[in-house]
Structures are given as C-alpha cells and as structure tokens.
Scaffold this motif. Structure first.
Motif, PDB file in Angstrom:
ATOM      1  N   ARG A  19       0.778  -1.269   0.230  1.00 34.53           N
ATOM      2  CA  ARG A  19      -0.302  -0.026  -0.260  1.00 34.53           C
ATOM      3  C   ARG A  19       0.825   0.897  -0.038  1.00 34.53           C
ATOM      4  NH1 ARG A  19      -4.373  -1.663   4.796  1.00 34.53           N
ATOM      5  NH2 ARG A  19      -4.881  -3.342   3.532  1.00 34.53           N
ATOM      6  N   PHE A  20       2.184   1.512   0.454  1.00 31.02           N
ATOM      7  CA  PHE A  20       3.546   2.266   0.397  1.00 31.02           C
ATOM      8  C   PHE A  20       4.203   2.869  -1.020  1.00 31.02           C
ATOM      9  CE2 PHE A  20       1.626   1.399   4.906  1.00 31.02           C
ATOM     10  CZ  PHE A  20       1.205   2.649   4.807  1.00 31.02           C
ATOM     11  N   LEU A  21       3.209   1.667  -2.042  1.00 35.18           N
ATOM     12  CA  LEU A  21       4.576   1.866  -3.159  1.00 35.18           C
ATOM     13  C   LEU A  21       4.472   2.159  -3.740  1.00 35.18           C
ATOM     14  CD1 LEU A  21       6.120  -2.329  -2.563  1.00 35.18           C
ATOM     15  CD2 LEU A  21       7.104  -0.185  -2.063  1.00 35.18           C
ATOM     16  N   PRO A  22       4.424   2.763  -5.195  1.00 31.60           N
ATOM     17  CA  PRO A  22       4.345   3.670  -5.995  1.00 31.60           C
ATOM     18  C   PRO A  22       4.043   1.723  -7.035  1.00 31.60           C
ATOM     19  CG  PRO A  22       6.747   3.976  -5.918  1.00 31.60           C
ATOM     20  CD  PRO A  22       6.397   2.765  -5.296  1.00 31.60           C
ATOM     21  N   GLN A  26       4.429  -2.539  -6.296  1.00 35.51           N
ATOM     22  CA  GLN A  26       3.654  -2.629  -6.196  1.00 35.51           C
ATOM     23  C   GLN A  26       3.907  -4.550  -5.993  1.00 35.51           C
ATOM     24  OE1 GLN A  26      -0.260  -1.016  -6.041  1.00 35.51           O
ATOM     25  NE2 GLN A  26       0.068   0.286  -5.162  1.00 35.51           N
ATOM     26  N   ARG A  27       4.221  -5.079  -6.569  1.00 33.67           N
ATOM     27  CA  ARG A  27       3.626  -6.604  -7.118  1.00 33.67           C
ATOM     28  C   ARG A  27       5.245  -6.917  -6.330  1.00 33.67           C
ATOM     29  NH1 ARG A  27       7.895  -6.599 -11.189  1.00 33.67           N
ATOM     30  NH2 ARG A  27       8.311  -5.353 -12.239  1.00 33.67           N
ATOM     31  N   ARG A  28       5.786  -6.017  -6.200  1.00 36.61           N
ATOM     32  CA  ARG A  28       7.493  -6.355  -5.758  1.00 36.61           C
ATOM     33  C   ARG A  28       7.363  -6.582  -3.824  1.00 36.61           C
ATOM     34  NH1 ARG A  28      12.157  -4.109  -7.477  1.00 36.61           N
ATOM     35  NH2 ARG A  28      12.777  -5.695  -6.495  1.00 36.61           N
ATOM     36  N   ALA A  29       5.870  -5.966  -3.056  1.00 32.86           N
ATOM     37  CA  ALA A  29       6.197  -5.814  -2.176  1.00 32.86           C
ATOM     38  C   ALA A  29       6.523  -6.576  -1.045  1.00 32.86           C
ATOM     39  CB  ALA A  29       4.400  -5.603  -1.285  1.00 32.86           C
ATOM     40  N   ILE A  37      11.427   3.649  -4.555  1.00 37.04           N
ATOM     41  CA  ILE A  37      10.867   4.542  -4.355  1.00 37.04           C
ATOM     42  C   ILE A  37      10.193   6.043  -5.355  1.00 37.04           C
ATOM     43  CG2 ILE A  37       9.438   3.823  -2.402  1.00 37.04           C
ATOM     44  CD1 ILE A  37       9.960   5.897  -1.151  1.00 37.04           C
ATOM     45  N   GLY A  38      11.364   6.197  -5.795  1.00 37.11           N
ATOM     46  CA  GLY A  38      11.834   7.542  -6.507  1.00 37.11           C
ATOM     47  C   GLY A  38      12.703   8.531  -5.645  1.00 37.11           C
ATOM     48  N   HIS A  39      13.153   9.456  -6.362  1.00 31.91           N
ATOM     49  CA  HIS A  39      14.008  10.525  -5.833  1.00 31.91           C
ATOM     50  C   HIS A  39      15.235  10.557  -5.244  1.00 31.91           C
ATOM     51  CE1 HIS A  39      10.605  13.341  -7.261  1.00 31.91           C
ATOM     52  NE2 HIS A  39       9.931  12.537  -6.443  1.00 31.91           N
ATOM     53  N   GLY A  40      16.217   8.845  -5.506  1.00 24.05           N
ATOM     54  CA  GLY A  40      17.145   8.166  -5.187  1.00 24.05           C
ATOM     55  C   GLY A  40      16.777   7.731  -3.708  1.00 24.05           C
ATOM     56  N   GLN A  41      15.299   6.889  -3.180  1.00 19.69           N
ATOM     57  CA  GLN A  41      14.951   7.186  -1.580  1.00 19.69           C
ATOM     58  C   GLN A  41      14.348   5.160  -2.016  1.00 19.69           C
ATOM     59  OE1 GLN A  41      16.394   8.948   0.598  1.00 19.69           O
ATOM     60  NE2 GLN A  41      16.169  10.267  -1.039  1.00 19.69           N
ATOM     61  N   THR A  42      14.538   4.541  -1.011  1.00 20.90           N
ATOM     62  CA  THR A  42      13.719   3.156  -1.388  1.00 20.90           C
ATOM     63  C   THR A  42      13.230   3.254   0.483  1.00 20.90           C
ATOM     64  OG1 THR A  42      15.882   2.048   0.393  1.00 20.90           O
ATOM     65  CG2 THR A  42      16.110   2.077  -2.228  1.00 20.90           C
ATOM     66  N   CYS A  43      12.241   1.970  -0.767  1.00 23.17           N
ATOM     67  CA  CYS A  43      11.636   1.753   0.839  1.00 23.17           C
ATOM     68  C   CYS A  43      12.154   0.488   1.367  1.00 23.17           C
ATOM     69  CB  CYS A  43      10.663   0.989   0.518  1.00 23.17           C
ATOM     70  SG  CYS A  43       8.653   0.274   1.688  1.00 23.17           S
TER      71      CYS A  43
END
Length: 190
Positions: A19-22, A26-29, A37-43
């Motif tokens: 629910r918190f992924l682009p 989401q299929r890789r959750a 998740i963009g902008h050089g950042q990760t979940c």
C-alpha cells in the motif's frame, strides 16, 4: 520490555508494504530487500524495518519521530504501535515523497500520525521534541547530536551510523548508552 513479536507482527499485518509503494512496484512488496520509490530513495527491506522496530520498543501512547519517512510505511507502522493515544511525526526531505507518503498515510485512518517536509538545515523535528522514540531510516556518518538532543529521558533512538545499526538509550537521568546491532546499508542522511 520489547515491542513483542505480536505487536510488531500486528503492525505489519495492519500496514501492508504494498500500500506504500509506487503502482509499478507493488507486485514486488513481498521482496525482502529495499525497493526504489523515486528521488533516489527506497522503501526499506522488511526484515530491516522489523529489526529496527523491535529495537525501538514503541509502546502505546508514546511520542515518536520518524526521520526519513519516505513512502509513509514506517510512519504508519509506528502509528499502529503507538495507537491513538500516541503521536507520530514523520519528516522527509524530498517534497514529492512528502506528498506521496502523506497520501498513503492518510488512507490508514491514523490521524495521530502525520508527515511534514523536513526543514532545510534542521535534522529531525525539534519543534515538538522531546520524543520517547526516534527512528532514523537513513545512514549517518556519525551519531548526530541533534537526534540525541531531541530524545526524551528516558528514550530510545534507532539509527544506522557508519554501516552499523545503533540503539541509543537515554535513561531518566539523561545518561546516554549506545550499542551496535548489526551491519546495514541505507541511503545517506542529508
């Protein structure tokens, strides 16, 4: 007293990572690794987040700071652990991720948690300090004094520093004890 396997597991069940992924990720959750998740950042990797939450030992009613809230996932997990009697403030430096994370967090029905844009040149959220618990999801080169200063007495801070996961504990007298809990890689703290 630790957060207990049941409380942390319940938080993960209540706040599924997908629910918190682009949308395209989401299929890789269920992948037990960091996800862009963009902008050089990760979940962060779920196993890492779980380890951090167990070290933090968040209890109901606590005031918690989440530095590097990114997608909003850790902020939501922390809000689940504090419950409605608590308060969680997530801060994020990337404006697009502030919106992204806040949108996802709003869907959790946890109004006691929010995500705010980090203030340029300010680490954490000192305006509402002190916090009972602080989670930092970005790697620092050295333990930032600003984070320790924002910690209540007693309080717990979990932060990756120079490749190590540190647990910083401040006792009721304000004395600080630091311990290492494994080697981890994170995006850099800015």
């Amino acid at each position: 007293m630790d957060a207990g396997p049941d409380r942390v597991a319940a938080a993960f069940a209540a706040c599924p990572r997908a629910r918190f992924l682009p949308a395209g990720q989401q299929r890789r959750a269920d992948f037990d690794g960091p996800i862009q998740i963009g902008h050089g950042q990760t979940c962060s990797q779920p196993r890492t987040v779980e380890a951090m939450l167990r070290l933090l030992e968040v209890r109901p009613g606590q005031r918690v700071l989440d530095v590097g809230s990114g997608s909003g996932w850790t902020t939501a997990l922390l809000a689940h652990l504090t419950g409605p009697a608590g308060t969680v403030v997530g801060v994020e430096i990337e404006p697009e991720l502030v919106r992204f994370g806040a949108d996802h967090l709003a869907r959790t029905g946890q109004p006691w948690a929010r995500i705010a844009p980090a203030v340029e040149g300010v680490l954490g959220w000192p305006a509402q300090a002190p916090y009972d618990a602080i989670l930092v999801s970005a790697g620092a080169r050295a333990l930032p004094a600003e984070m320790v200063d924002q910690l209540a007495a007693p309080g717990r801070l979990v932060i990756p520093v120079a490749g190590w996961m540190l647990l910083v504990e401040k006792d009721t007298a304000g004395e600080v004890r630091t311990g290492r809990h494994g080697s981890y890689r994170f995006v850099p703290l800015r």
